[in-house]
Design an enzyme around this catalytic site. Structure first.
Site, mmCIF file in Angstrom:
data_model
loop_
_atom_site.group_PDB
_atom_site.id
_atom_site.type_symbol
_atom_site.label_atom_id
_atom_site.label_comp_id
_atom_site.label_asym_id
_atom_site.label_seq_id
_atom_site.Cartn_x
_atom_site.Cartn_y
_atom_site.Cartn_z
ATOM 1 N N LYS A 276 -11.858 18.888 -21.935
ATOM 2 C CA LYS A 276 -12.376 17.508 -22.051
ATOM 3 C C LYS A 276 -13.580 17.309 -21.132
ATOM 4 O O LYS A 276 -13.808 18.119 -20.218
ATOM 5 C CB LYS A 276 -11.258 16.520 -21.693
ATOM 6 C CG LYS A 276 -10.702 16.684 -20.273
ATOM 7 C CD LYS A 276 -9.426 15.874 -20.066
ATOM 8 C CE LYS A 276 -8.860 16.117 -18.677
ATOM 9 N NZ LYS A 276 -7.554 15.488 -18.475
ATOM 10 N N ARG B 66 1.021 6.457 -16.841
ATOM 11 C CA ARG B 66 -0.275 6.330 -17.483
ATOM 12 C C ARG B 66 0.050 6.154 -18.959
ATOM 13 O O ARG B 66 0.600 5.129 -19.320
ATOM 14 C CB ARG B 66 -1.133 7.568 -17.180
ATOM 15 C CG ARG B 66 -2.581 7.359 -17.456
ATOM 16 C CD ARG B 66 -3.434 8.505 -16.919
ATOM 17 N NE ARG B 66 -3.175 9.786 -17.561
ATOM 18 C CZ ARG B 66 -3.844 10.904 -17.263
ATOM 19 N NH1 ARG B 66 -4.778 10.894 -16.321
ATOM 20 N NH2 ARG B 66 -3.584 12.024 -17.891
ATOM 21 N N TYR C 198 -35.622 3.986 -0.684
ATOM 22 C CA TYR C 198 -35.349 2.588 -1.021
ATOM 23 C C TYR C 198 -34.576 1.867 0.078
ATOM 24 O O TYR C 198 -33.688 2.459 0.709
ATOM 25 C CB TYR C 198 -34.529 2.520 -2.313
ATOM 26 C CG TYR C 198 -35.322 2.831 -3.567
ATOM 27 C CD1 TYR C 198 -36.562 2.230 -3.800
ATOM 28 C CD2 TYR C 198 -34.830 3.716 -4.512
ATOM 29 C CE1 TYR C 198 -37.277 2.511 -4.957
ATOM 30 C CE2 TYR C 198 -35.535 3.997 -5.674
ATOM 31 C CZ TYR C 198 -36.758 3.394 -5.885
ATOM 32 O OH TYR C 198 -37.466 3.672 -7.032
ATOM 33 N N MET D 137 -32.551 7.353 -8.372
ATOM 34 C CA MET D 137 -32.127 7.711 -9.728
ATOM 35 C C MET D 137 -32.439 9.177 -10.035
ATOM 36 O O MET D 137 -31.623 9.898 -10.603
ATOM 37 C CB MET D 137 -32.831 6.809 -10.751
ATOM 38 C CG MET D 137 -32.280 6.979 -12.153
ATOM 39 S SD MET D 137 -33.178 6.002 -13.374
ATOM 40 C CE MET D 137 -32.869 4.346 -12.822
HETATM 41 C C1 LIG Z 1 -6.824 16.495 -17.697
HETATM 42 C C2 LIG Z 1 -5.409 16.848 -18.029
HETATM 43 C C3 LIG Z 1 -4.887 18.130 -17.714
HETATM 44 C C4 LIG Z 1 -5.639 19.156 -16.884
HETATM 45 O O1 LIG Z 1 -5.329 18.981 -15.508
HETATM 46 P P1 LIG Z 1 -5.911 19.975 -14.393
HETATM 47 O O2 LIG Z 1 -5.382 19.411 -13.127
HETATM 48 O O3 LIG Z 1 -7.389 19.862 -14.481
HETATM 49 O O4 LIG Z 1 -5.416 21.332 -14.704
HETATM 50 C C5 LIG Z 1 -3.616 18.447 -18.180
HETATM 51 N N1 LIG Z 1 -2.888 17.542 -18.886
HETATM 52 C C6 LIG Z 1 -3.342 16.301 -19.169
HETATM 53 C C7 LIG Z 1 -2.470 15.370 -19.917
HETATM 54 C C8 LIG Z 1 -4.606 15.907 -18.730
HETATM 55 O O5 LIG Z 1 -5.043 14.664 -18.991
#
Ligand SMILES: *Cc1c(COP(=O)(O)O)cnc(C)c1O
Length: 361
Positions: free
Chosen positions: A34, A132, A258, A306
């Site tokens: 991701k 979550r 800045y 930036m």
């Molecule tokens: C992002 C994520 C992972 C990966 O976790 P790492 O700590 O980067 O290995 C695994 N499972 C879920 C559900 C995630 O959202």
């Protein structure tokens, strides 16, 4: 020279093999790619891992899965946080969604009925304490029944996510999460005529909790070379390099940048580096952040702009055009992150698309 993010596929391969050596030979590996492969190059990383025989990919959103499919990736892809509204993307590109809430489940069932889907692979997400996404212990049976009764889906996996697998002070909590997951599974497994893949570990789970291994592990940050456990040696995949665009001299009392945020306490040699908050270097880096030039740490001074940062070059023999290391395999993204109190995950995933990626293999 300009700012370049090198992505080292040999290090990726090393990390993948290292992670595989930590789990049973029969345990499947899911690569979490991701957020553009944690800020690297999702497609290049996924293609390499495919070659190495990874079993599964996961992404957060459907659009990321579409990008992998368009790049020719045929391996199964779990979408961790799909949104109602991306069902066309999911089904057209054979992506496998998590089922994690009644809202999502109900809207997906309505869609599946309308499109006459059958045996569509899904992943049932249990909330075992992270709080979550996912179904809580007291919702699991109802949700699972609703999903099965629709007769539209195939339960490819059942999974949950650990909340503090990197933290030894939270061992009791983590073990309780694992037990809670096991209890939930016991309640719903008998309702299936096949055995779905069970999974729970992220990178730190793989390293610290063999109890959470089950049938598959989900590895994200570890593939890119980081884990909170120092005992495991991994190789950072990302290397962020830049250059000194210009050097200016300021006298004692002159300000830099800045809002005049830095005022020189002495005659100061200032280097201008072409990398700013639009590239993912947040403004907090003026508080303790530094870069490496000719083996020396040079502090970031003044407000991060930036498009550029300014650094203090006093005590160096640096010249315009010299290389600047923001992070590499020795001065890692983790060290860089710690200098301003954040984590490698945030530094890496913030690296913007403006930075050229260079694949090293
Ligand atoms: C992002 C994520 C992972 C990966 O976790 P790492 O700590 O980067 O290995 C695994 N499972 C879920 C559900 C995630 O959202």
């Amino acid at each position: 020279m300009k700012t370049v993010l090198e992505i080292n596929l040999q290090s990726l391969e090393y990390n993948f093999n290292k992670i595989k050596s930590l789990v049973k030979p029969t345990t499947k590996t899911m690569a979490v790619v991701k957020a553009n492969g944690y800020g690297s190059d999702m497609v290049a990383v996924a293609k390499k891992l495919d070659e190495l025989g990874v079993d599964y990919f996961s992404v957060a959103y459907a659009s990321e899965g579409v990008k992998l499919r368009n790049a020719g990736i045929k391996t199964p892809i779990l979408v961790l946080i799909p949104q109602a509204g991306s069902f066309d993307e999911i089904t057209n590109f054979e992506l496998e969604p998590s089922i994690y809430s009644f809202h999502f489940l109900n809207t997906f069932i309505a869609y599946a009925n309308e499109k006459n889907l059958s045996n569509y692979p899904i992943h049932f997400k249990i909330n075992s304490g992270l709080n979550r996404i996912g179904f809580k212990e007291d919702e699991i049976e109802k949700a699972f029944k609703l999903m099965l009764n629709s007769n539209r889906f195939f339960v490819q996996s059942i999974y949950s996510h650990l909340s503090a697998s990197e933290d030894p002070n939270e061992k009791a909590f983590t073990l309780q999460q694992i037990t809670s997951f096991e209890k939930s599974i016991e309640k719903i497994l008998p309702k299936l005529s096949h055995k779905p893949i069970l999974h729970m570990s992220n990178t730190s789970g793989i390293i610290n909790y063999p109890e959470s291994e089950f049938d598959m592990v989900r590895c994200g940050i570890g593939l890119y070379g980081f884990s909170n456990t120092l005992s495991t040696t991994l190789k950072p995949v990302h290397k962020l390099l830049s250059t000194i665009s210009q050097i200016i001299q300021v006298s004692k009392g002159e300000s830099v940048g800045y809002n005049r945020a830095y005022v020189a306490k002495e005659k100061t040699k200032v280097g201008i580096i072409p990398l700013g908050h639009a590239d993912g270097i947040s403004r907090s880096f003026n508080k303790g952040g530094y870069v490496i030039i000719g083996n020396k740490k040079c502090k970031i001074i003044g407000n991060v702009c930036m498009d550029v940062i300014m650094v203090n070059l006093n005590g160096t023999v640096a010249n315009e055009g010299d290389q600047v290391i923001i992070f590499d395999d020795k001065n890692t993204a983790e060290n860089f992150a710690e200098s301003v109190g954040t984590i490698s995950y945030e530094i890496l995933t913030n690296l913007s698309s403006r930075i050229e990626r260079r694949i090293v293999s």
